[in-house]
Design an enzyme around this catalytic site. Structure first.
Site, PDB file in Angstrom:
ATOM      1  N   LYS A   1     -18.965  14.218 -54.566  1.00 10.48           N
ATOM      2  CA  LYS A   1     -18.951  14.827 -55.897  1.00 10.48           C
ATOM      3  C   LYS A   1     -20.373  15.101 -56.389  1.00 10.48           C
ATOM      4  CE  LYS A   1     -16.636  11.347 -57.744  1.00 10.48           C
ATOM      5  NZ  LYS A   1     -16.540  10.477 -56.551  1.00 10.48           N
TER       6      LYS A   1
ATOM      7  N   ARG B   1     -27.714   1.996 -53.879  1.00 12.75           N
ATOM      8  CA  ARG B   1     -26.987   1.547 -55.064  1.00 12.75           C
ATOM      9  C   ARG B   1     -26.410   0.158 -54.844  1.00 12.75           C
ATOM     10  NH1 ARG B   1     -23.172   6.475 -57.095  1.00 12.75           N
ATOM     11  NH2 ARG B   1     -21.707   4.752 -57.291  1.00 12.75           N
TER      12      ARG B   1
ATOM     13  N   ARG C   1     -25.689   5.773 -47.869  1.00 13.04           N
ATOM     14  CA  ARG C   1     -26.271   6.615 -48.927  1.00 13.04           C
ATOM     15  C   ARG C   1     -27.586   6.043 -49.447  1.00 13.04           C
ATOM     16  NH1 ARG C   1     -22.746   8.097 -54.006  1.00 13.04           N
ATOM     17  NH2 ARG C   1     -22.378   5.855 -53.978  1.00 13.04           N
TER      18      ARG C   1
ATOM     19  N   ARG D   1     -11.143   9.352 -65.099  1.00 12.34           N
ATOM     20  CA  ARG D   1     -10.855   8.490 -63.966  1.00 12.34           C
ATOM     21  C   ARG D   1      -9.615   7.642 -64.167  1.00 12.34           C
ATOM     22  NH1 ARG D   1     -16.114   7.751 -61.504  1.00 12.34           N
ATOM     23  NH2 ARG D   1     -16.104   6.126 -59.963  1.00 12.34           N
TER      24      ARG D   1
ATOM     25  N   ARG E   1     -13.901  -0.439 -54.546  1.00 15.37           N
ATOM     26  CA  ARG E   1     -13.911   0.846 -55.266  1.00 15.37           C
ATOM     27  C   ARG E   1     -12.828   1.776 -54.736  1.00 15.37           C
ATOM     28  NH1 ARG E   1     -19.805   2.368 -54.137  1.00 15.37           N
ATOM     29  NH2 ARG E   1     -19.319   4.376 -55.104  1.00 15.37           N
TER      30      ARG E   1
HETATM   31  P1  AP5 Z   1     -22.058  11.573 -53.017  1.00 15.79           P
HETATM   32  O1  AP5 Z   1     -22.192  13.034 -53.315  1.00 15.79           O
HETATM   33  O2  AP5 Z   1     -23.071  10.644 -53.545  1.00 15.79           O
HETATM   34  O3  AP5 Z   1     -20.555  11.089 -53.355  1.00 15.79           O
HETATM   35  P2  AP5 Z   1     -19.824  10.857 -54.732  1.00 15.79           P
HETATM   36  O4  AP5 Z   1     -18.468  11.464 -54.605  1.00 15.79           O
HETATM   37  O5  AP5 Z   1     -20.672  11.288 -55.870  1.00 15.79           O
HETATM   38  O6  AP5 Z   1     -19.634   9.286 -54.672  1.00 15.79           O
HETATM   39  P3  AP5 Z   1     -19.949   8.148 -55.755  1.00 15.79           P
HETATM   40  O7  AP5 Z   1     -20.054   6.873 -55.010  1.00 15.79           O
HETATM   41  O8  AP5 Z   1     -21.071   8.542 -56.634  1.00 15.79           O
HETATM   42  O9  AP5 Z   1     -18.621   8.172 -56.547  1.00 15.79           O
HETATM   43  P4  AP5 Z   1     -18.100   7.101 -57.493  1.00 15.79           P
HETATM   44  O10 AP5 Z   1     -17.033   7.869 -58.144  1.00 15.79           O
HETATM   45  O11 AP5 Z   1     -17.695   5.833 -56.852  1.00 15.79           O
HETATM   46  O12 AP5 Z   1     -19.381   6.674 -58.360  1.00 15.79           O
HETATM   47  P5  AP5 Z   1     -19.778   6.930 -59.878  1.00 15.79           P
HETATM   48  O13 AP5 Z   1     -21.236   6.975 -59.932  1.00 15.79           O
HETATM   49  O14 AP5 Z   1     -19.006   8.030 -60.468  1.00 15.79           O
HETATM   50  O15 AP5 Z   1     -21.997  11.427 -51.412  1.00 15.79           O
HETATM   51  C1  AP5 Z   1     -21.934  10.140 -50.821  1.00 15.79           C
HETATM   52  C2  AP5 Z   1     -22.812  10.106 -49.571  1.00 15.79           C
HETATM   53  O16 AP5 Z   1     -22.281  10.987 -48.583  1.00 15.79           O
HETATM   54  C3  AP5 Z   1     -24.261  10.580 -49.800  1.00 15.79           C
HETATM   55  O17 AP5 Z   1     -25.090   9.820 -49.010  1.00 15.79           O
HETATM   56  C4  AP5 Z   1     -24.248  12.065 -49.346  1.00 15.79           C
HETATM   57  O18 AP5 Z   1     -25.516  12.462 -48.857  1.00 15.79           O
HETATM   58  C5  AP5 Z   1     -23.205  12.028 -48.237  1.00 15.79           C
HETATM   59  N1  AP5 Z   1     -22.401  13.271 -48.183  1.00 15.79           N
HETATM   60  C6  AP5 Z   1     -21.935  14.005 -49.231  1.00 15.79           C
HETATM   61  N2  AP5 Z   1     -21.187  15.053 -48.784  1.00 15.79           N
HETATM   62  C7  AP5 Z   1     -21.183  14.946 -47.414  1.00 15.79           C
HETATM   63  C8  AP5 Z   1     -20.570  15.733 -46.376  1.00 15.79           C
HETATM   64  N3  AP5 Z   1     -19.822  16.816 -46.652  1.00 15.79           N
HETATM   65  N4  AP5 Z   1     -20.759  15.332 -45.093  1.00 15.79           N
HETATM   66  C9  AP5 Z   1     -21.506  14.216 -44.803  1.00 15.79           C
HETATM   67  N5  AP5 Z   1     -22.116  13.445 -45.746  1.00 15.79           N
HETATM   68  C10 AP5 Z   1     -21.944  13.809 -47.043  1.00 15.79           C
HETATM   69  O19 AP5 Z   1     -19.257   5.575 -60.566  1.00 15.79           O
HETATM   70  C11 AP5 Z   1     -19.869   4.335 -60.314  1.00 15.79           C
HETATM   71  C12 AP5 Z   1     -19.239   3.241 -61.165  1.00 15.79           C
HETATM   72  O20 AP5 Z   1     -19.443   3.542 -62.552  1.00 15.79           O
HETATM   73  C13 AP5 Z   1     -17.725   3.093 -61.027  1.00 15.79           C
HETATM   74  O21 AP5 Z   1     -17.384   2.242 -59.945  1.00 15.79           O
HETATM   75  C14 AP5 Z   1     -17.352   2.494 -62.372  1.00 15.79           C
HETATM   76  O22 AP5 Z   1     -17.668   1.122 -62.430  1.00 15.79           O
HETATM   77  C15 AP5 Z   1     -18.299   3.226 -63.327  1.00 15.79           C
HETATM   78  N6  AP5 Z   1     -17.723   4.472 -63.857  1.00 15.79           N
HETATM   79  C16 AP5 Z   1     -18.225   5.722 -63.688  1.00 15.79           C
HETATM   80  N7  AP5 Z   1     -17.451   6.637 -64.315  1.00 15.79           N
HETATM   81  C17 AP5 Z   1     -16.435   5.951 -64.882  1.00 15.79           C
HETATM   82  C18 AP5 Z   1     -15.310   6.331 -65.649  1.00 15.79           C
HETATM   83  N8  AP5 Z   1     -15.053   7.618 -65.947  1.00 15.79           N
HETATM   84  N9  AP5 Z   1     -14.476   5.352 -66.069  1.00 15.79           N
HETATM   85  C19 AP5 Z   1     -14.707   4.048 -65.796  1.00 15.79           C
HETATM   86  N10 AP5 Z   1     -15.746   3.618 -65.069  1.00 15.79           N
HETATM   87  C20 AP5 Z   1     -16.619   4.557 -64.611  1.00 15.79           C
HETATM   88 MG    MG Z   2     -21.682  10.275 -57.459  1.00 15.49          MG
END
Ligand code: AP5
Ligand code: MG
Ligand code: ZN
Length: 215
Positions: free
Chosen positions: A13, A160, A127, A88, A171
């Site tokens: 994402k 992270r 990552r 979410r 997660r």
């Molecule tokens: P990346 O693009 O970083 O993936 P992502 O989908 O953004 O994954 P996240 O881990 O950021 O998602 P998340 O939803 O768990 O975290 P968030 O920060 O929202 O890609 C991942 C890796 O793969 C990278 O190394 C990239 O280079 C590689 N990659 C990407 N595309 C690729 C491809 N096509 N091929 C190969 N490699 C690839 O949330 C974190 C925490 O915050 C949550 O756990 C929760 O505690 C809290 N939180 C956030 N939002 C909310 C909410 N709305 N409600 C409640 N809690 C929340």
């Molecule tokens: Mg992300």
């Protein structure tokens, strides 16, 4: 234009969001990024959210909804916005649905990025993230030109706290229970576009671009 990026942790994402916001002049709203910077800056929000994040759990809806309400009032959202990692839960989605008419906006598309679970684990545990600009890298799939240095801003890269294998597994479970129901929620509203996220970064972006080009 209002676009939502939906998908499990590691689906790509954040990686795709960087490309979409560059090409479409949209404000970028990542609740994860906002929460992480609140933790780093030791703000009250960060102190409330930290433990949930470290355990791989969702932060309570009321805290997240406050972040989004505040963020949507920022003038940069006038041209539209891209949500990454929000909503979410069904409760968050209902909040958004009810809040939008007042802001005179509607959701244009929900892009649901789908990736195999084994691939998600490899992506997350390898990552690295820029501590200054938040850009995402991967040791194998998207290495920076210089080890541990951001290509875009020269910032240091870090891992992270929630990218350890144990927390990643939690997660993924939380995603299945609390977030996956949103796929049906948006499908019923005719807003969902599935994206095959198991491909190279550029190929995933091609699918997204063609959908956004039709809006
Ligand atoms: P990346 O693009 O970083 O993936 P992502 O989908 O953004 O994954 P996240 O881990 O950021 O998602 P998340 O939803 O768990 O975290 P968030 O920060 O929202 O890609 C991942 C890796 O793969 C990278 O190394 C990239 O280079 C590689 N990659 C990407 N595309 C690729 C491809 N096509 N091929 C190969 N490699 C690839 O949330 C974190 C925490 O915050 C949550 O756990 C929760 O505690 C809290 N939180 C956030 N939002 C909310 C909410 N709305 N409600 C409640 N809690 C929340
Ligand atoms: Mg992300
Ligand atoms: Zn950077």
């Amino acid at each position: 234009m209002l676009i939502i990026l939906l998908g499990p942790p590691g689906a790509g994402k954040g990686t795709q969001a960087e490309k979409i916001t560059n090409d479409h002049n949209l404000a970028y709203i990542s609740t994860g990024d906002i929460l992480r910077s609140a933790v780093r800056e030791n703000k009250e929000l960060g102190r409330k959210a930290r433990q949930y994040m470290d355990e791989g759990k969702l932060v309570p809806d009321d805290l997240v909804v406050e972040i989004v309400k505040d963020r949507l009032l920022n003038p940069d959202c006038r041209n539209g916005a891209l949500f990454d990692g929000f909503p979410r839960t069904v409760e968050q989605a209902v909040f958004l649905e009810n809040a939008l008419p007042d802001l005179d906006v509607k959701i244009d598309r929900v892009l649901s990025v789908e990736v195999e679970e084994s691939e998600l684990i490899e992506r997350l545990t390898g990552r690295r993230v820029c501590s200054d600009c938040g850009a995402n890298y991967h040791l194998k799939f998207k290495p920076p030109k210089v080890r541990n240095v951001c290509d875009q801003c020269g910032g240091d890269l870090y891992q992270r706290d929630d990218d350890s294998l144990e927390t990643v597994k939690e997660r993924l479970e939380v995603y299945k229970k609390q977030t996956q129901p949103l796929i049906e929620f948006y499908q019923k509203r005719g807003l969902l576009s599935p994206i095959d996220g198991n491909q190279e970064i550029e190929d995933v972006y091609k699918q997204i671009s063609s959908i956004l080009g039709e809006l």
